[in-house]
Design an enzyme around this catalytic site. Structure first.
Site, PDB file in Angstrom:
ATOM      1  N   CYS A   8     -23.403  61.929 -28.657  1.00 39.76           N
ATOM      2  CA  CYS A   8     -22.108  62.600 -28.811  1.00 39.76           C
ATOM      3  C   CYS A   8     -21.689  62.431 -30.266  1.00 39.76           C
ATOM      4  O   CYS A   8     -22.550  62.241 -31.125  1.00 39.76           O
ATOM      5  CB  CYS A   8     -21.071  62.084 -27.815  1.00 39.76           C
ATOM      6  SG  CYS A   8     -20.521  60.387 -28.051  1.00 39.76           S
ATOM      7  N   ARG A  14     -18.199  59.829 -24.605  1.00 38.20           N
ATOM      8  CA  ARG A  14     -19.064  60.583 -23.706  1.00 38.20           C
ATOM      9  C   ARG A  14     -20.466  60.000 -23.572  1.00 38.20           C
ATOM     10  O   ARG A  14     -20.957  59.829 -22.449  1.00 38.20           O
ATOM     11  CB  ARG A  14     -19.141  62.048 -24.165  1.00 38.20           C
ATOM     12  CG  ARG A  14     -17.803  62.759 -24.063  1.00 38.20           C
ATOM     13  CD  ARG A  14     -17.809  64.080 -24.772  1.00 38.20           C
ATOM     14  NE  ARG A  14     -17.850  63.860 -26.228  1.00 38.20           N
ATOM     15  CZ  ARG A  14     -17.941  64.816 -27.124  1.00 38.20           C
ATOM     16  NH1 ARG A  14     -18.032  66.082 -26.745  1.00 38.20           N
ATOM     17  NH2 ARG A  14     -17.951  64.539 -28.424  1.00 38.20           N
ATOM     18  N   ASP A 121     -14.658  66.507 -25.628  1.00 34.05           N
ATOM     19  CA  ASP A 121     -14.355  65.136 -26.040  1.00 34.05           C
ATOM     20  C   ASP A 121     -12.943  64.769 -25.575  1.00 34.05           C
ATOM     21  O   ASP A 121     -11.978  65.436 -25.951  1.00 34.05           O
ATOM     22  CB  ASP A 121     -14.452  65.039 -27.561  1.00 34.05           C
ATOM     23  CG  ASP A 121     -14.419  63.616 -28.075  1.00 34.05           C
ATOM     24  OD1 ASP A 121     -14.079  62.696 -27.309  1.00 34.05           O
ATOM     25  OD2 ASP A 121     -14.745  63.421 -29.258  1.00 34.05           O
TER      26      ASP A 121
END
Length: 156
Positions: A8, A14, A121
């Site tokens: 990520c 994440r 996100d």
């Protein structure tokens, strides 16, 4: 030994959540000890722990990223990974441009379900946003588990 790398942006939300979920799913398999699962960020916040709300979301579902330390993705990480799964199209594109020799093993996570969408996100959002991201990641990983493990084993 098959290995999977999640990527990520900062490696604090994440990708550590996806790493914890996949480790849990793999732990239920007979070949669990053979798998390596890790994560990194395109702009990793090296040395930071996972975001508080990410850790809270994981805890609520019985998982943990308490020992996670964020790091920036490197050539060595990509070379030692059989499958690289990114959260956003721009992560995939950036890695494929910077590391063209590894491009055939770099996929958007949603591609494992036949889609092509970003995992948004949750940073800056509420706990509900983090919980939602965790649920989205779990849903994708459960549904795509066989495809993910097959692709990783093909490259191992």
């Amino acid at each position: 030994m098959p290995s999977i790398l999640f990527v990520c942006t900062a490696n604090i939300c994440r990708s550590p959540m996806a790493e914890a979920i996949l480790r849990d799913l793999l732990s239920q398999r007979a070949d669990a000890a053979q798998w390596t699962v890790c994560s990194a960020g395109t702009w990793g916040m090296d040395g930071y722990q996972a975001a508080f709300r990410a850790r809270t979301a994981l805890q609520k579902s019985g998982l943990s990223a308490d020992h996670h330390t964020a790091r920036t993705v490197t050539r060595a990480m990509l070379q030692s990974s059989d499958l690289i799964l990114t959260m956003e199209k721009n992560h995939q594109e950036a890695l494929r441009l910077e590391f063209p020799q590894d491009a055939q093993r770099i996929f958007l996570l949603s591609e494992m379900l036949g889609g092509r969408f970003d995992i948004q996100d949750p940073m800056g959002g509420s706990q509900v946003d983090f919980d939602g991201t965790l649920l989205e990641l779990r849903t994708i990983l459960v549904k795509a588990m066989e495809i993910i493990t097959q692709k990783a084993m093909e490259n191992a």
